[in-house]
Write a protein that holds these residues in place. Structure first.
Motif, short mmCIF file in Angstrom:
data_model
loop_
_atom_site.label_atom_id
_atom_site.label_comp_id
_atom_site.label_asym_id
_atom_site.label_seq_id
_atom_site.Cartn_x
_atom_site.Cartn_y
_atom_site.Cartn_z
N LEU B 32 2.18 -4.12 -2.77
CA LEU B 32 0.90 -2.94 -2.49
C LEU B 32 0.52 -2.24 -3.22
O LEU B 32 -0.30 -1.43 -3.62
CB LEU B 32 0.75 -2.45 -0.94
CG LEU B 32 0.37 -3.40 0.10
CD1 LEU B 32 1.02 -3.08 1.70
CD2 LEU B 32 -1.26 -4.17 -0.21
N TYR B 33 2.04 -2.08 -3.31
CA TYR B 33 2.23 -0.37 -4.29
C TYR B 33 1.57 -1.20 -6.30
O TYR B 33 1.12 -0.17 -6.81
CB TYR B 33 3.46 0.16 -4.82
CG TYR B 33 3.51 1.29 -5.60
CD1 TYR B 33 3.19 2.17 -5.49
CD2 TYR B 33 4.60 1.57 -6.74
CE1 TYR B 33 3.48 3.46 -6.54
CE2 TYR B 33 4.18 2.14 -7.91
CZ TYR B 33 3.58 3.52 -7.42
OH TYR B 33 4.38 4.41 -8.40
N GLU B 34 1.92 -1.84 -6.91
CA GLU B 34 1.81 -2.90 -7.82
C GLU B 34 -0.13 -3.32 -7.61
O GLU B 34 -0.28 -3.09 -9.08
CB GLU B 34 2.72 -3.60 -8.57
CG GLU B 34 3.94 -3.35 -8.50
CD GLU B 34 5.32 -4.17 -9.42
OE1 GLU B 34 4.62 -4.73 -9.38
OE2 GLU B 34 6.14 -3.28 -8.73
N PHE B 35 -0.59 -3.91 -6.64
CA PHE B 35 -1.78 -4.85 -7.17
C PHE B 35 -2.50 -4.03 -6.48
O PHE B 35 -3.51 -4.78 -6.29
CB PHE B 35 -1.38 -6.28 -6.44
CG PHE B 35 0.17 -6.44 -7.73
CD1 PHE B 35 0.20 -6.75 -9.27
CD2 PHE B 35 1.48 -7.54 -7.09
CE1 PHE B 35 0.80 -7.03 -10.08
CE2 PHE B 35 1.82 -7.64 -7.44
CZ PHE B 35 2.42 -7.17 -9.11
N GLY B 36 -2.31 -2.83 -5.39
CA GLY B 36 -2.98 -3.07 -4.32
C GLY B 36 -3.18 -3.51 -3.85
O GLY B 36 -3.06 -4.88 -3.29
N VAL B 114 1.65 5.07 -1.17
CA VAL B 114 0.90 4.91 -1.65
C VAL B 114 0.25 3.55 -1.06
O VAL B 114 -1.36 3.23 -1.16
CB VAL B 114 0.70 4.66 -3.29
CG1 VAL B 114 0.36 3.82 -4.40
CG2 VAL B 114 0.82 5.62 -4.07
N LEU B 117 -1.25 4.32 1.82
CA LEU B 117 -3.38 4.86 1.79
C LEU B 117 -3.89 3.09 1.62
O LEU B 117 -5.06 3.52 2.19
CB LEU B 117 -2.92 5.47 0.52
CG LEU B 117 -4.29 5.50 -0.11
CD1 LEU B 117 -4.82 6.80 1.49
CD2 LEU B 117 -4.57 6.44 -1.19
N GLU B 118 -3.18 2.14 0.57
CA GLU B 118 -3.92 1.01 0.71
C GLU B 118 -4.52 -0.04 1.89
O GLU B 118 -5.78 -0.48 1.82
CB GLU B 118 -3.41 -0.06 -0.79
CG GLU B 118 -2.96 -0.01 -1.54
CD GLU B 118 -3.81 0.43 -2.33
OE1 GLU B 118 -5.30 -0.64 -2.25
OE2 GLU B 118 -4.54 0.10 -3.90
N TRP B 120 -4.86 1.49 4.88
CA TRP B 120 -5.42 2.66 5.43
C TRP B 120 -7.14 1.76 5.02
O TRP B 120 -8.07 1.89 5.85
CB TRP B 120 -5.34 3.85 5.36
CG TRP B 120 -4.71 4.80 6.33
CD1 TRP B 120 -4.01 4.31 7.16
CD2 TRP B 120 -4.76 6.21 6.30
NE1 TRP B 120 -3.85 5.11 8.37
CE2 TRP B 120 -4.19 6.40 7.64
CE3 TRP B 120 -4.92 7.41 5.50
CZ2 TRP B 120 -4.38 7.69 8.54
CZ3 TRP B 120 -4.77 8.02 6.26
CH2 TRP B 120 -4.40 8.41 7.60
N VAL B 121 -7.26 2.02 3.54
CA VAL B 121 -8.65 2.07 3.09
C VAL B 121 -9.01 1.62 3.70
O VAL B 121 -10.15 0.63 4.07
CB VAL B 121 -8.77 2.63 1.15
CG1 VAL B 121 -10.34 2.20 1.22
CG2 VAL B 121 -8.27 4.40 1.54
N ALA B 123 -8.25 -1.32 6.01
CA ALA B 123 -8.52 -1.33 8.01
C ALA B 123 -10.06 -0.20 7.73
O ALA B 123 -10.49 -1.00 8.67
CB ALA B 123 -7.77 -0.65 8.34
N ARG B 124 -10.12 0.24 7.00
CA ARG B 124 -11.29 1.24 7.41
C ARG B 124 -13.08 -0.10 7.37
O ARG B 124 -13.61 -0.07 8.26
CB ARG B 124 -11.87 2.32 6.34
CG ARG B 124 -12.96 3.10 6.48
CD ARG B 124 -12.81 3.87 5.36
NE ARG B 124 -13.85 3.75 4.75
CZ ARG B 124 -15.03 3.12 3.88
NH1 ARG B 124 -15.57 3.26 5.03
NH2 ARG B 124 -15.55 2.37 3.40
#
Lengths: 203, 203
Positions: B32-36, B114, B117-118, B120-121, B123-124
């Protein structure tokens, strides 16, 4: 080949161009807000704006160009609106400060903030988008800081005032993120009530 | 059919299971950190963890299950680490408060923040993920608040203290987002220096 237009025709074309651009930029923010970064495709945005793909590509050749223009345009519009609303405020200094904090907080929980956050997070792992976004965000950030100093009527030459203004914006950004998945209004209202009192003594 | 194992074999199997799970959860946060969000596919995560797809599906049947377990596991690990580091702190009350704010700030700028947050966003705009994430985030948020109260040695029964602790966490979240695309360390350090002084008078 020379193409000649009557002045009125040229004006009409320019106006139409501006309307098309504005529609595309507003549709971009709407789509980012509703469908997130991956869902807000250029096809969907053109559809939402009621603009042909050709016209879209003419104005914004890439998705990055469209998205960056949208974030910039709406940030400017939002700043203008805040300035106007602040100019219309009445009441004493304390009441005005309270309202200003509320206006700023509304900006950090509205659709433009959410759309910008979608772009921000996407840019983290997309080098091309990031390279274009970083200078834009620096500019928008500076303008937001300037706006906040103005509307709070803060004197940054006094020690601690600059940090207090920055802390207000960082706090509001954090509160904006806390509001992403659930309605955090009740908690935010209590927290900001305390922050307003503190800010009044700091600036 | 009854399957029997020697006690040692069972222990070994359980231990292997735990190792596999830990590897998957850590690989999830790394990816998630490296590739979003969109880049962190389950295939990539299994590869990174060195775990077969079968084993991955056995432990975490869906991507959402894997991602939520990862965020929870690492939030718990991070909280434990912060408690340990705080317990090892020396110095007077002011020095300790300064270090605690720095430890918390580090948590809000690190890879786990980070990665979260990926999620979270994402999940919106993903109803299924959001429904699963909201209660988890509420729990993690409460634990983070409790942790902060403990490590700051704050007495929440005194007026304004609860809001000051919350404001600290919201401010740090905002600073974490400000650090996403560029290294914001210099600005953050100055701002937190002012915040530490303020916090010392508030709690």
């Amino acid at each position: 080949m020379t193409v000649c237009f009557r002045r009125e025709t040229l004006k009409y074309m320019q106006e139409r161009s501006r309307v098309t651009q504005r529609r595309l930029l507003e549709a971009t923010v709407e789509c980012l807000y509703e469908f997130g970064w991956s869902g807000a495709t250029t096809t969907l945005i053109a559809e939402r704006a009621g603009v042909s793909r050709g016209a879209q590509l003419h104005h914004y050749p890439t998705r990055a160009a469209l998205v960056l223009a949208a974030v910039q345009h709406l940030a400017e519009r939002r700043a203008e609106e805040i300035r106007k609303e602040v100019a219309a405020l009445t009441g004493d200094r304390t009441e005005r400060l309270d309202r200003v904090v509320e206006l700023l907080a509304a900006a950090f929980t509205g659709p433009l903030f959410v759309a910008a956050l979608e772009v921000w997070v996407a840019a983290r792992t997309d080098a091309e988008l990031r390279d274009a976004l970083v200078p834009l965000e620096a500019r928008v950030g500076r303008e937001m800081h300037r706006l906040t100093v103005d509307v709070l009527d803060a004197d940054e030459s006094r020690p601690g005032v600059r940090e207090a203004v920055q802390a207000t914006l960082d706090l509001l950004r954090g509160l904006g993120v806390a509001n992403l998945l659930t309605d955090d209004t009740a908690r935010r209202t209590l927290l900001l009530a305390a922050w307003k009192r503190q800010l009044a003594t700091l600036i």
